[in-house]
Design a protein around this motif. Structure first.
Motif, mmCIF file in Angstrom:
data_model
loop_
_atom_site.group_PDB
_atom_site.id
_atom_site.type_symbol
_atom_site.label_atom_id
_atom_site.label_comp_id
_atom_site.label_asym_id
_atom_site.label_seq_id
_atom_site.Cartn_x
_atom_site.Cartn_y
_atom_site.Cartn_z
ATOM 1 N N ILE A 1 -8.278 3.842 0.748
ATOM 2 C CA ILE A 1 -9.053 2.616 0.994
ATOM 3 C C ILE A 1 -8.123 1.405 1.029
ATOM 4 O O ILE A 1 -8.258 0.505 1.885
ATOM 5 N N LEU B 1 -6.441 1.385 4.286
ATOM 6 C CA LEU B 1 -7.349 0.950 5.335
ATOM 7 C C LEU B 1 -7.463 -0.571 5.359
ATOM 8 O O LEU B 1 -7.475 -1.196 6.432
ATOM 9 N N ILE B 2 -7.529 -1.182 4.183
ATOM 10 C CA ILE B 2 -7.570 -2.649 4.101
ATOM 11 C C ILE B 2 -6.303 -3.251 4.704
ATOM 12 O O ILE B 2 -6.346 -4.236 5.452
ATOM 13 N N SER C 1 0.819 -1.212 0.000
ATOM 14 C CA SER C 1 0.000 0.000 0.000
ATOM 15 C C SER C 1 0.853 1.263 0.000
ATOM 16 O O SER C 1 0.440 2.299 -0.523
ATOM 17 N N MET D 1 -2.385 7.158 5.225
ATOM 18 C CA MET D 1 -3.775 7.245 4.793
ATOM 19 C C MET D 1 -4.339 8.645 5.038
ATOM 20 O O MET D 1 -4.994 9.239 4.169
ATOM 21 N N PHE E 1 -8.250 8.921 -2.583
ATOM 22 C CA PHE E 1 -9.255 8.191 -1.827
ATOM 23 C C PHE E 1 -9.129 6.686 -2.074
ATOM 24 O O PHE E 1 -9.234 5.877 -1.141
ATOM 25 N N ILE E 2 -8.906 6.290 -3.315
ATOM 26 C CA ILE E 2 -8.722 4.862 -3.640
ATOM 27 C C ILE E 2 -7.508 4.310 -2.900
ATOM 28 O O ILE E 2 -7.555 3.221 -2.305
ATOM 29 N N CYS E 3 -6.395 5.059 -2.916
ATOM 30 C CA CYS E 3 -5.196 4.599 -2.217
ATOM 31 C C CYS E 3 -5.430 4.553 -0.706
ATOM 32 O O CYS E 3 -4.909 3.668 -0.017
#
Length: 542
Positions: A202, A205-206, A30, A100, A198-200
């Motif tokens: 998420i 967060l995963i 990530s 994040m 925002f996609i990155c």
């Protein structure tokens, strides 16, 4: 940050930690995705925020990109110390959470300084490179498992550098590139760079959820099977090392006999012993150094670190300049050049196209790293490989500006050739330099300090290279020759090639390597040449 320890009753000592390394890889991937996602749009974003004019946008984009590495290098040692106190897992999760939050700040930014603050905050809160490297060392208990384990993180980083630019290039300014899906007056029109961030976020967060629920703590003093008796018989050594940056950064323990795609790296040395006729050793010469106190920063070590600095500098400038040159307007379509120095712009490609190109570039790098590198190095050898790629490296920079002269049907073939040359020299140079640095160290006991010097030099060069390259591109825009920045990096690569003559090869000392992949096992013979000892017998004086 490197840590070695011993425990007597570790129930998982003989098992390869496949699941834990997989979860660690999810947490790791990530970060490069988040860092590399801004490469395709950083230059355009700076222009949208009205920071200077078009000519100065490349300089400010360089400041934006390098700010994370600078901030991360300033706090890497501190986060390493914190991980010694509270454990590796909490620090890893804090780093992911900090990155994040910084992505969301960048996405919601309405001016350049807000975006820069978000980028800096992400670097200050992220100490994951050193912590993850330490966790890999603590998860792997058996030396024969090290090659596989240490090959995982560089591979994962390469995967991230493929996915990240694709996300950034595809989803930046979605109201303009995908008007049928995103409203021209909606949230993503008001914040054009929110969607990729925002996609990155998420994905981060995963990774945080996976790490929180499934990742085990690896600190040797915080294990469930640790008793006071075992802790009394546990030894730990934790030399801290600041690490930062994308091309960077590969996780590697320089004290191990392995690196990346290599299965083994054996240092074979012909030793010389001076003995008297009765078998007793001769007293050392007054010019001999005390063997009990190995010198840390020898001339050879310093020269290899300097070579690593040259490589890191011009390699980082390539990563910074490439998306800028690809997106810069293409005046040659309506401008007839008068000389090879008449290149007033770039190729004029869209953000989406640039993101795709950089993702393909990551695939090329991944192929060279996994296949070409171990085969080429095993065939040619360590030092000859270093000499070869260092001499070829300047070519990769001097040819890029002249892509602007190619006709449309030849542009992409020419671009793939340029990227292949660059990846070949870049991918092969870094691990070879690390192996040479390991070989040059006077003793294993000083490798932590040697490693720290190399990391500091690399971080410094990664920090200063994007702003300098951006400033040269700005000057080139004013004088009508954007190739100036590329030629500046090429000149640095030439100086790096000339610097080879200052690196003395150790006599009677060779490095034998064996590729990692099973189908490459025949690339090198299985047997290892034992060290050769030359004994010189001198008659005793009567």
């Amino acid at each position: 940050m490197l840590l070695t320890h011993t425990t007597r009753n570790d129930p998982n000592a003989d098992a390869f930690p496949t699941i834990q390394l997989l979860i660690l890889a999810i947490c790791r991937v990530s970060e490069p995705i988040a860092l590399a996602s801004c490469f395709p749009y950083a230059w355009v974003m700076v222009g949208d925020f009205n920071v200077g004019d078009r000519s100065s946008a490349s300089f400010w984009a360089g400041i934006f990109i390098s700010s994370f590495a600078l901030a991360e290098s300033l706090t890497g040692l501190a986060w390493g110390g914190v991980s010694d106190q509270i454990g590796r897992k909490p620090v890893l999760l804090i780093g992911c959470a900090g990155t994040m939050i910084s992505l969301l700040i960048v996405g919601f930014s309405t001016n350049f300084w807000m975006a820069l603050a978000g980028r800096v905050m992400g670097g200050l809160l992220n100490g994951n490179i050193g912590v993850i490297q330490t966790m890999v060392g603590e998860l792997v208990k058996k030396p024969e498992h090290e090659p596989k384990a240490y090959a995982v993180m560089p591979f994962v980083w390469s995967i991230g550098t493929i996915i990240g630019p694709a996300i950034g290039g595809t989803f930046a300014r979605p109201a303009d590139s995908m008007p049928s899906v995103f409203s021209p007056t909606g949230l993503f029109a008001q914040f054009p760079y929110l969607l990729p961030n925002f996609i990155c976020a998420i994905l981060l967060l995963i990774s945080i959820l996976f790490g929180y629920f499934f990742l085990v703590e690896t600190h040797p003093d915080m294990q469930p099977w640790s008793t006071q008796e075992e802790l009394d018989n546990t030894t730990a050594e934790t030399p801290l090392m600041a690490t930062a940056g994308a091309t960077a950064n590969s996780g590697v323990d320089l004290r191990a006999d392995t690196y990346g795609t290599f299965n083994t790296v054996n240092i074979n040395e012909d030793k010389e012993w001076d003995l008297n006729a009765d078998g007793t050793s001769r007293p050392p010469s007054i010019h001999s150094s005390d063997p009990t106190e190995p010198k840390v920063f020898t001339r050879k070590v310093v020269m290899i670190v300097v070579a690593l600095g040259f490589y890191t500098y011009h390699s980082m400038t390539y990563d910074h300049l490439l998306p800028i040159f690809l997106q810069d307007e293409a005046p040659l379509t309506s401008h007839r050049p008068h000389s090879p120095f008449d290149i007033p712009g770039g190729l004029g490609l869209s953000i989406q196209t640039v993101g795709l190109i950089m993702s393909v570039n990551g695939l090329i790098a991944l192929f060279i790293q996994a296949i070409i590198f171990p085969l080429f190095a095993s065939w040619l050898g360590i030092f000859p490989t270093f000499v070869t790629v260092t001499i070829i490296a300047p070519v990769a920079y001097f040819i890029v500006p002249y892509l602007a002269f190619l006709p449309p049907d030849a542009l992409y073939p020419g671009l793939w050739i340029c990227l292949t040359i660059r990846n070949f020299t870049s991918i092969l140079a870094y691990p070879v330099l690390l192996i040479m640095l390991k070989e040059a160290a006077s003793s294993r006991s000083v490798l932590g300090k040697v490693n720290g010097l190399a990391a500091s030099a690399g971080a410094a060069c990664r920090t200063i290279s994007p702003p300098i390259a951006g400033y040269l591109y700005e000057i080139g825009t004013h004088i009508g020759f954007t190739g100036l920045a590329w030629w500046g990096s090429g000149l640095v690569a030439i100086v790096g090639a000339l610097q080879i003559f200052s690196i003395a090869r150790t006599k009677n000392k060779t490095a034998t390597i064996r590729p990692m992949a099973s189908f490459m096992q025949n690339a090198m013979p299985e047997e290892r040449n034992e060290d050769i000892v030359h004994i010189t017998v001198t008659d005793q004086e009567v």
